[in-house]
Design a protein around this motif. Sequence first.
Motif, PDB file in Angstrom:
ATOM      1  N   UNK A 194      -0.594  -3.118  -3.968  1.00  9.49           N
ATOM      2  CA  UNK A 194      -2.028  -3.001  -3.314  1.00  9.49           C
ATOM      3  C   UNK A 194      -2.553  -1.773  -4.348  1.00  9.49           C
ATOM      4  N   UNK A 195      -1.998  -0.755  -4.565  1.00  5.69           N
ATOM      5  CA  UNK A 195      -2.464   0.428  -5.387  1.00  5.69           C
ATOM      6  C   UNK A 195      -3.043  -0.397  -6.672  1.00  5.69           C
ATOM      7  N   UNK A 196      -2.350  -0.989  -7.477  1.00  2.00           N
ATOM      8  CA  UNK A 196      -2.756  -1.575  -8.748  1.00  2.00           C
ATOM      9  C   UNK A 196      -4.054  -2.526  -8.960  1.00  2.00           C
ATOM     10  N   UNK A 197      -4.526  -2.805  -7.599  1.00  2.00           N
ATOM     11  CA  UNK A 197      -5.710  -3.608  -7.581  1.00  2.00           C
ATOM     12  C   UNK A 197      -6.900  -2.687  -7.126  1.00  2.00           C
ATOM     13  N   UNK A 198      -6.628  -1.331  -7.078  1.00  2.00           N
ATOM     14  CA  UNK A 198      -7.754  -0.442  -6.629  1.00  2.00           C
ATOM     15  C   UNK A 198      -7.788  -0.286  -5.130  1.00  2.00           C
ATOM     16  N   UNK A 199      -6.708  -0.719  -4.336  1.00  2.00           N
ATOM     17  CA  UNK A 199      -7.044  -0.221  -2.834  1.00  2.00           C
ATOM     18  C   UNK A 199      -6.119   0.862  -2.520  1.00  2.00           C
ATOM     19  N   UNK A 200      -6.909   1.591  -1.628  1.00  2.00           N
ATOM     20  CA  UNK A 200      -6.391   2.927  -1.217  1.00  2.00           C
ATOM     21  C   UNK A 200      -5.163   3.007  -0.460  1.00  2.00           C
ATOM     22  N   UNK A 201      -4.094   2.575  -0.777  1.00  2.88           N
ATOM     23  CA  UNK A 201      -2.753   2.316  -0.082  1.00  2.88           C
ATOM     24  C   UNK A 201      -1.644   3.305  -0.930  1.00  2.88           C
ATOM     25  N   UNK A 202      -1.073   4.169  -0.255  1.00  7.69           N
ATOM     26  CA  UNK A 202      -0.234   5.054  -0.594  1.00  7.69           C
ATOM     27  C   UNK A 202       1.113   4.798  -0.279  1.00  7.69           C
ATOM     28  N   UNK A 203       2.076   4.657  -1.154  1.00 13.56           N
ATOM     29  CA  UNK A 203       3.418   4.560  -0.951  1.00 13.56           C
ATOM     30  C   UNK A 203       4.165   5.858  -0.961  1.00 13.56           C
ATOM     31  N   UNK A 204       4.763   6.391  -0.106  1.00 14.79           N
ATOM     32  CA  UNK A 204       5.458   7.588  -0.051  1.00 14.79           C
ATOM     33  C   UNK A 204       6.779   7.438   0.616  1.00 14.79           C
ATOM     34  N   UNK A 205       7.528   8.657   0.497  1.00 14.29           N
ATOM     35  CA  UNK A 205       8.840   8.704   1.237  1.00 14.29           C
ATOM     36  C   UNK A 205       8.560   9.349   2.427  1.00 14.29           C
ATOM     37  N   UNK A 206       7.489  10.005   2.757  1.00 12.27           N
ATOM     38  CA  UNK A 206       7.193  10.802   4.005  1.00 12.27           C
ATOM     39  C   UNK A 206       5.956  10.677   4.102  1.00 12.27           C
ATOM     40  N   UNK A 207       5.599  10.175   5.317  1.00 10.88           N
ATOM     41  CA  UNK A 207       4.008   9.895   5.939  1.00 10.88           C
ATOM     42  C   UNK A 207       3.589  10.796   6.590  1.00 10.88           C
ATOM     43  N   UNK A 208       4.546  11.853   6.934  1.00 13.13           N
ATOM     44  CA  UNK A 208       4.084  12.910   7.881  1.00 13.13           C
ATOM     45  C   UNK A 208       3.014  13.809   7.230  1.00 13.13           C
ATOM     46  N   UNK A 209       2.874  14.238   5.917  1.00 14.96           N
ATOM     47  CA  UNK A 209       1.876  15.035   5.566  1.00 14.96           C
ATOM     48  C   UNK A 209       0.456  14.307   5.736  1.00 14.96           C
ATOM     49  N   UNK A 210       0.598  13.062   5.512  1.00 16.92           N
ATOM     50  CA  UNK A 210      -0.737  12.332   5.379  1.00 16.92           C
ATOM     51  C   UNK A 210      -1.311  12.234   7.085  1.00 16.92           C
ATOM     52  N   UNK A 211      -0.453  12.009   7.738  1.00 18.54           N
ATOM     53  CA  UNK A 211      -0.656  12.113   9.168  1.00 18.54           C
ATOM     54  C   UNK A 211      -1.245  13.338   9.703  1.00 18.54           C
ATOM     55  N   UNK A 212      -0.770  14.534   9.197  1.00 24.33           N
ATOM     56  CA  UNK A 212      -1.091  15.615   9.612  1.00 24.33           C
ATOM     57  C   UNK A 212      -2.722  16.092   8.856  1.00 24.33           C
ATOM     58  N   UNK A 213      -2.807  15.687   7.776  1.00 25.48           N
ATOM     59  CA  UNK A 213      -4.145  15.699   7.116  1.00 25.48           C
ATOM     60  C   UNK A 213      -5.054  14.874   7.929  1.00 25.48           C
ATOM     61  N   UNK A 214      -4.829  13.641   8.264  1.00 24.12           N
ATOM     62  CA  UNK A 214      -5.708  12.790   9.007  1.00 24.12           C
ATOM     63  C   UNK A 214      -6.111  13.546  10.464  1.00 24.12           C
ATOM     64  N   UNK A 215      -5.154  13.834  11.343  1.00 27.38           N
ATOM     65  CA  UNK A 215      -5.290  14.426  12.413  1.00 27.38           C
ATOM     66  C   UNK A 215      -6.095  15.861  12.527  1.00 27.38           C
ATOM     67  N   UNK A 216      -5.805  16.555  11.415  1.00 24.54           N
ATOM     68  CA  UNK A 216      -6.226  18.016  11.439  1.00 24.54           C
ATOM     69  C   UNK A 216      -7.734  17.943  10.959  1.00 24.54           C
ATOM     70  N   UNK A 217      -7.966  16.816   9.882  1.00 28.59           N
ATOM     71  CA  UNK A 217      -9.187  17.001   9.056  1.00 28.59           C
ATOM     72  C   UNK A 217     -10.341  15.972   9.777  1.00 28.59           C
ATOM     73  N   UNK A 218      -9.837  14.426   9.989  1.00 29.66           N
ATOM     74  CA  UNK A 218     -10.902  13.499  10.492  1.00 29.66           C
ATOM     75  C   UNK A 218     -10.910  13.904  12.015  1.00 29.66           C
ATOM     76  N   UNK A 219      -9.746  13.777  12.692  1.00 28.43           N
ATOM     77  CA  UNK A 219      -9.768  13.845  14.179  1.00 28.43           C
ATOM     78  C   UNK A 219     -10.221  15.186  14.642  1.00 28.43           C
ATOM     79  N   UNK A 220      -9.701  16.225  14.051  1.00 26.94           N
ATOM     80  CA  UNK A 220      -9.789  17.534  14.290  1.00 26.94           C
ATOM     81  C   UNK A 220     -11.291  18.010  13.851  1.00 26.94           C
TER      82      UNK A 220
END
Length: 481
Positions: A260-286
């Motif tokens: 997905x990333x190679x065709x320009x989609x905002x898909x991130x593959x990571x070893x740990x999704x936790x920091x991104x969950x915290x980012x979304x919860x604190x920034x968008x939802x917060x």
Amino acid sequence: MRLSKNTVAAFEQYPEKVLQFGEGNFLRCFVDWMFHELNKKADFKGSIVVVQPIENGMVDMLNEQDCLYTLYLRGLQNGKVENYHETISVISRGINPYTQFSEYLKTAENPEMRFVISNTTEAGIAYKAEDKATDTPPSSYPAKLTVWLYHRYKTFNGDASKGMHIIPCELIDKNAYYLKKYILQLAADWKLEDGFTAWLESACTFNNTLVDRIVPGYPKDRIAEITAELGYEDKQVVEGEPFHLWVIEAGEQLEKELPFPSIGLNVLYTKDVSPYKVRKVRILNGVHTALVPVAYLYGIDTVRESMEDAVVGKFIKDALFEEIIPTLDLPLQELQDFAAAVLERFSNPFIKHLLMSISLNSWAKFETRVLPSILEYVKRKNAVPKHLSFSLAATIAFYKGERNGEAIALKDDADLLELLQNAWSKYDGSDASVKAVVTTVLAYEKNWKFDLNTVAGLTDAVTAHLVNIQKLGMKEAIKTV
């Protein structure tokens, strides 16, 4: 004329590679659109079989128009208005396992099947001890998937190359972890052989995810306009915003198979999704949660209007960039870019997001979305964040239940509503009675998990803000921040 294969130019059907549990708006606007893009731009050449996860669903309606539907993406993207639509043709068919159980199981016999996607709501990933291997089908999603995986395991005699990448999109923490846990529990309950459990562990991957896209869904208020524009009837039209984010906890193999990333989609593959969950919860939802009581008592009714107001808009941005972002540990530029995208999404001219709809269960939301930023700010800065503590004061004022002489339709747990009602009933206009209200609310450990009055300076800061709100009104009180 109804949307069908006959109305789509150059229609092409690809081999079925994806089994998807859920036919609702979100998956069709998010995951299915991404696989459609993968077919167009990355030579994926695969289609999706949609499984209806509950007895009453919409696969019949989907099948009636050859599983085609129109996707509208409307909003702001990089400061420009985007209003785009496309026919999505990635779904091959829909199956109702309650009436087509044998057909459902037969899909497990397809050697090209490789991916399992799901969005069965937050309640969908649940263990039900009453589910049996002989049910046709079992009631829960984990049990349905266990039956399907076991049938695949038996069909291919445990061939490791026929394992599946399982990618749930339900909005719960560690969604794949719990899905796997319940599948293993069911395998034990049903006394399935150890070889099956070993195959699950070695040949299949269970990938935790985070998904993010606002999907208003079926645009019933403008469907006549859409039908005239398209020239055909489509009962499965779905609308969403341009912004999208899919964070997938996975190894390199999944990224190779789904680039997905190679065709320009905002898909991130990571070893740990936790920091991104915290980012979304604190920034968008917060920010959503911190914004609601301030903007609503200010006299504003929607998120977009809040962004457009000079005073409230500045309050939101200051809270975000000065108090929330400094408490997070991802790279600063990455956080700032995400925050800028969030603010742009809040300004979407095509979405009327009512503040009152976000206000549901504000206290639980504040505890999970905003309080961690306050506590981390105090820890790092040795000071109380003025905007977020003002929002806490505004939330207490909001639960007084009145705006400009009109009652606010509060929706929250009965015990919280009673607590606030009793606290405000003792208010007599004095600063001391305001502090009593604040102290009572901050001491409610059932919501906060501990007494917030023990946080240095928080009680006094919130009290001072609430005194200003009560004496000056929100429009003047916000200026003191």
